[in-house]
Design a protein around this motif. Structure first.
Motif, PDB file in Angstrom:
ATOM      1  N   LYS A 164      52.913 -17.226 -40.618  1.00 18.43           N
ATOM      2  CA  LYS A 164      53.848 -17.239 -41.749  1.00 18.43           C
ATOM      3  C   LYS A 164      55.247 -17.686 -41.338  1.00 18.43           C
ATOM      4  O   LYS A 164      56.079 -18.031 -42.179  1.00 18.43           O
ATOM      5  N   LYS A 165      55.528 -17.684 -40.041  1.00 14.06           N
ATOM      6  CA  LYS A 165      56.827 -18.148 -39.553  1.00 14.06           C
ATOM      7  C   LYS A 165      56.848 -19.653 -39.282  1.00 14.06           C
ATOM      8  O   LYS A 165      57.898 -20.210 -38.970  1.00 14.06           O
ATOM      9  N   LEU A 166      55.685 -20.289 -39.393  1.00 17.69           N
ATOM     10  CA  LEU A 166      55.592 -21.723 -39.112  1.00 17.69           C
ATOM     11  C   LEU A 166      56.001 -22.544 -40.329  1.00 17.69           C
ATOM     12  O   LEU A 166      55.959 -22.078 -41.460  1.00 17.69           O
ATOM     13  N   THR A 167      56.389 -23.786 -40.076  1.00 16.63           N
ATOM     14  CA  THR A 167      56.682 -24.723 -41.163  1.00 16.63           C
ATOM     15  C   THR A 167      55.747 -25.920 -41.059  1.00 16.63           C
ATOM     16  O   THR A 167      55.284 -26.280 -39.971  1.00 16.63           O
ATOM     17  N   PHE A 168      55.467 -26.537 -42.221  1.00 18.10           N
ATOM     18  CA  PHE A 168      54.528 -27.650 -42.282  1.00 18.10           C
ATOM     19  C   PHE A 168      55.090 -28.747 -43.170  1.00 18.10           C
ATOM     20  O   PHE A 168      55.942 -28.505 -44.020  1.00 18.10           O
ATOM     21  N   SER A 169      54.596 -29.955 -42.987  1.00 16.46           N
ATOM     22  CA  SER A 169      54.928 -31.057 -43.878  1.00 16.46           C
ATOM     23  C   SER A 169      54.234 -30.843 -45.221  1.00 16.46           C
ATOM     24  O   SER A 169      53.223 -30.158 -45.311  1.00 16.46           O
ATOM     25  N   ARG A 170      54.781 -31.456 -46.274  1.00 15.95           N
ATOM     26  CA  ARG A 170      54.174 -31.348 -47.593  1.00 15.95           C
ATOM     27  C   ARG A 170      52.767 -31.965 -47.577  1.00 15.95           C
ATOM     28  O   ARG A 170      52.556 -33.047 -47.030  1.00 15.95           O
ATOM     29  N   ASP A 171      51.797 -31.262 -48.180  1.00 10.69           N
ATOM     30  CA  ASP A 171      50.404 -31.712 -48.242  1.00 10.69           C
ATOM     31  C   ASP A 171      49.855 -32.056 -46.849  1.00 10.69           C
ATOM     32  O   ASP A 171      49.279 -33.119 -46.612  1.00 10.69           O
ATOM     33  N   THR A 172      50.036 -31.123 -45.929  1.00  9.75           N
ATOM     34  CA  THR A 172      49.541 -31.321 -44.566  1.00  9.75           C
ATOM     35  C   THR A 172      48.020 -31.445 -44.551  1.00  9.75           C
ATOM     36  O   THR A 172      47.313 -30.666 -45.189  1.00  9.75           O
ATOM     37  N   GLU A 173      47.515 -32.422 -43.811  1.00  2.61           N
ATOM     38  CA  GLU A 173      46.074 -32.633 -43.712  1.00  2.61           C
ATOM     39  C   GLU A 173      45.512 -31.878 -42.508  1.00  2.61           C
ATOM     40  O   GLU A 173      46.054 -31.953 -41.399  1.00  2.61           O
ATOM     41  N   ILE A 174      44.420 -31.150 -42.743  1.00  2.00           N
ATOM     42  CA  ILE A 174      43.727 -30.420 -41.684  1.00  2.00           C
ATOM     43  C   ILE A 174      42.377 -31.087 -41.472  1.00  2.00           C
ATOM     44  O   ILE A 174      41.534 -31.101 -42.380  1.00  2.00           O
ATOM     45  N   PRO A 175      42.123 -31.669 -40.307  1.00  2.00           N
ATOM     46  CA  PRO A 175      40.877 -32.397 -40.060  1.00  2.00           C
ATOM     47  C   PRO A 175      39.699 -31.466 -39.799  1.00  2.00           C
ATOM     48  O   PRO A 175      39.105 -31.467 -38.726  1.00  2.00           O
ATOM     49  N   HIS A 176      39.356 -30.663 -40.792  1.00  2.00           N
ATOM     50  CA  HIS A 176      38.273 -29.683 -40.668  1.00  2.00           C
ATOM     51  C   HIS A 176      37.759 -29.353 -42.056  1.00  2.00           C
ATOM     52  O   HIS A 176      38.369 -29.742 -43.053  1.00  2.00           O
ATOM     53  N   PHE A 177      36.618 -28.622 -42.125  1.00  2.00           N
ATOM     54  CA  PHE A 177      36.100 -28.240 -43.441  1.00  2.00           C
ATOM     55  C   PHE A 177      36.542 -26.836 -43.854  1.00  2.00           C
ATOM     56  O   PHE A 177      36.188 -26.369 -44.934  1.00  2.00           O
ATOM     57  N   PHE A 178      37.324 -26.154 -42.987  1.00  2.00           N
ATOM     58  CA  PHE A 178      37.950 -24.893 -43.348  1.00  2.00           C
ATOM     59  C   PHE A 178      39.224 -24.733 -42.528  1.00  2.00           C
ATOM     60  O   PHE A 178      39.499 -25.518 -41.618  1.00  2.00           O
ATOM     61  N   CYS A 179      40.007 -23.733 -42.867  1.00  2.00           N
ATOM     62  CA  CYS A 179      41.278 -23.511 -42.164  1.00  2.00           C
ATOM     63  C   CYS A 179      41.019 -22.807 -40.834  1.00  2.00           C
ATOM     64  O   CYS A 179      41.050 -21.569 -40.748  1.00  2.00           O
ATOM     65  N   GLU A 180      40.748 -23.576 -39.825  1.00  2.00           N
ATOM     66  CA  GLU A 180      40.554 -23.022 -38.485  1.00  2.00           C
ATOM     67  C   GLU A 180      41.917 -22.855 -37.827  1.00  2.00           C
ATOM     68  O   GLU A 180      42.773 -23.742 -37.910  1.00  2.00           O
ATOM     69  N   LEU A 181      42.125 -21.728 -37.179  1.00  2.00           N
ATOM     70  CA  LEU A 181      43.436 -21.410 -36.614  1.00  2.00           C
ATOM     71  C   LEU A 181      43.944 -22.499 -35.678  1.00  2.00           C
ATOM     72  O   LEU A 181      45.096 -22.933 -35.774  1.00  2.00           O
ATOM     73  N   ALA A 182      43.094 -22.976 -34.768  1.00  2.00           N
ATOM     74  CA  ALA A 182      43.523 -23.977 -33.794  1.00  2.00           C
ATOM     75  C   ALA A 182      43.979 -25.261 -34.474  1.00  2.00           C
ATOM     76  O   ALA A 182      44.971 -25.881 -34.066  1.00  2.00           O
ATOM     77  N   GLN A 183      43.279 -25.672 -35.542  1.00  2.24           N
ATOM     78  CA  GLN A 183      43.653 -26.894 -36.257  1.00  2.24           C
ATOM     79  C   GLN A 183      44.950 -26.704 -37.040  1.00  2.24           C
ATOM     80  O   GLN A 183      45.774 -27.627 -37.124  1.00  2.24           O
ATOM     81  N   VAL A 184      45.143 -25.523 -37.613  1.00  2.46           N
ATOM     82  CA  VAL A 184      46.383 -25.245 -38.346  1.00  2.46           C
ATOM     83  C   VAL A 184      47.577 -25.266 -37.400  1.00  2.46           C
ATOM     84  O   VAL A 184      48.650 -25.793 -37.732  1.00  2.46           O
ATOM     85  N   LEU A 185      47.399 -24.721 -36.199  1.00  2.00           N
ATOM     86  CA  LEU A 185      48.497 -24.711 -35.229  1.00  2.00           C
ATOM     87  C   LEU A 185      48.855 -26.130 -34.787  1.00  2.00           C
ATOM     88  O   LEU A 185      50.018 -26.422 -34.502  1.00  2.00           O
ATOM     89  N   LYS A 186      47.848 -27.015 -34.741  1.00  2.00           N
ATOM     90  CA  LYS A 186      48.115 -28.387 -34.313  1.00  2.00           C
ATOM     91  C   LYS A 186      49.005 -29.140 -35.291  1.00  2.00           C
ATOM     92  O   LYS A 186      49.761 -30.031 -34.895  1.00  2.00           O
ATOM     93  N   VAL A 187      48.907 -28.809 -36.578  1.00  2.00           N
ATOM     94  CA  VAL A 187      49.683 -29.534 -37.585  1.00  2.00           C
ATOM     95  C   VAL A 187      50.992 -28.828 -37.931  1.00  2.00           C
ATOM     96  O   VAL A 187      51.743 -29.291 -38.786  1.00  2.00           O
ATOM     97  N   ALA A 188      51.273 -27.695 -37.267  1.00  2.00           N
ATOM     98  CA  ALA A 188      52.517 -26.969 -37.533  1.00  2.00           C
ATOM     99  C   ALA A 188      53.705 -27.714 -36.956  1.00  2.00           C
ATOM    100  O   ALA A 188      53.589 -28.423 -35.951  1.00  2.00           O
ATOM    101  N   ARG A 189      54.885 -27.543 -37.582  1.00  2.00           N
ATOM    102  CA  ARG A 189      56.090 -28.239 -37.153  1.00  2.00           C
ATOM    103  C   ARG A 189      57.030 -27.356 -36.338  1.00  2.00           C
ATOM    104  O   ARG A 189      57.986 -27.840 -35.771  1.00  2.00           O
TER     105      ARG A 189
END
Length: 314
Positions: A164-189
């Motif tokens: 919840k402390k992370l920031t992301f770009s608008r409409d961030t794309e996650i290259p997965h079929f669900f919100c996997e923690l490792a993939q979410v961390l990769k797209v965090a800013r």
């Protein structure tokens, strides 16, 4: 691109397993079939154990709990994926993504700890049969399961608070079929906080991965040692049949998990990693009921009686 912390209607975009429109109906049918088989198979195990007094033992209590977790685990990801494919929509709300991450971490962690508890149950049953009833009494069994839930809910909550402390770009794309923690961390800013979460991820994976595996290996080393001391082949077979199904499930769970890790480490393609993760997120929970049913005479008998009662009902 504008950077913002997600609130309200903001969302991520799940790219899924394939963006080819021709493959979407095939993926929908395949995952719907696997999901229905998973839910039905595990539900039958739960009903068989609860309805048959002969199966009211610690081993089958843990098995029914495992089946319940597998249903919840798969339901965390697959229904949302099916809805997105059917609606031709890749979006998932920020809040929904956090809930998915939380539940995924909690259920896969409880699954992991429960397999360790089941290995300990086999160890006590084979190595200390005279003390089994005393050691694995109902209060101890319930306590072990509740502690597994509590530990994983707290660990998952810690991850969510950091995300919840992370920031992301608008409409961030996650290259997965669900919100996997490792993939979410990769797209965090937020690099600094993301690094803290990555460290926490590796630390929790080490503690909640290495420790249970060590416990399972120790339990089975003692079991093998006890089997070697038995003179009767029939006694060895009977003792091994007690934990044979569990050993298959453990091999499948950790084998597929290791396969996902190796595929992620050996390739920079997130698509390959997401395809590999289908094995432990969908296929493993689907196969578990079949493994326990086909390799366990008591379970086959209980399922047969359950189906006979269901067929005889008007």
């Amino acid at each position: 691109m504008e950077i913002e912390n997600y609130t309200g209607a903001s969302q991520f975009l799940l790219l899924g397993l394939s963006q080819d429109p021709k493959l979407q109906p095939i993926l929908f049918g395949m995952f719907l079939f696997m999901y229905l088989v998973t839910v039905l198979g595990n539900l039958l195990v739960i009903l068989a154990v609860s309805s048959d007094s002969h199966l009211h033992t610690p081993m089958y209590f843990f098995l029914s709990t495992l089946s319940f977790i597998d249903i919840c685990f798969t339901s965390t990801m697959v229904p949302k994926m099916l809805v997105n494919i059917h609606a031709h929509n890749k979006g998932i709300l920020y809040t929904e993504c956090l809930i998915q991450i939380y539940l995924f971490l909690a259920f896969v962690g409880v699954d992991n700890l429960l397999l360790t508890i089941m290995a300990y149950d086999c160890f006590v049953a084979i190595c200390h049969p005279l003390k089994y009833v005393t050691i694995m009494n109902p209060n101890v069994c319930v306590f072990l399961v509740l502690m597994s839930w509590l530990i994983m809910f707290l660990v998952s909550l810690l991850h969510i608070l950091l995300i919840k402390k992370l920031t992301f770009s608008r409409d961030t794309e996650i290259p997965h079929f669900f919100c996997e923690l490792a993939q979410v961390l990769k797209v965090a800013r937020s690099d600094a906080i993301a690094n803290v979460n990555i460290i926490l991820l590796y630390l929790s994976t080490a503690l909640l991965g290495v420790c249970p595996i060590t416990g399972i290996l120790f339990s089975y080393s003692q079991i093998v040692s006890s089997l070697m001391k038995m003179s009767s082949t029939e006694s060895k077979f009977k003792a091994f049949s007690t934990c044979g199904s569990h050993l298959c499930v453990v091999s499948l769970f950790y084998g597929t998990g290791l396969g996902v890790y190796l595929s992620s480490a050996g390739t920079h393609s997130s698509h390959d990693s997401s395809v590999a993760s289908v094995m432990y997120t969908v296929v493993t929970p689907m196969l578990n009921p079949f493994i326990y049913s086909l390799k366990n005479k008591d379970m086959k008998g209980a399922l047969g009686r359950l189906l006979d009662r269901a067929a005889s009902c008007p």
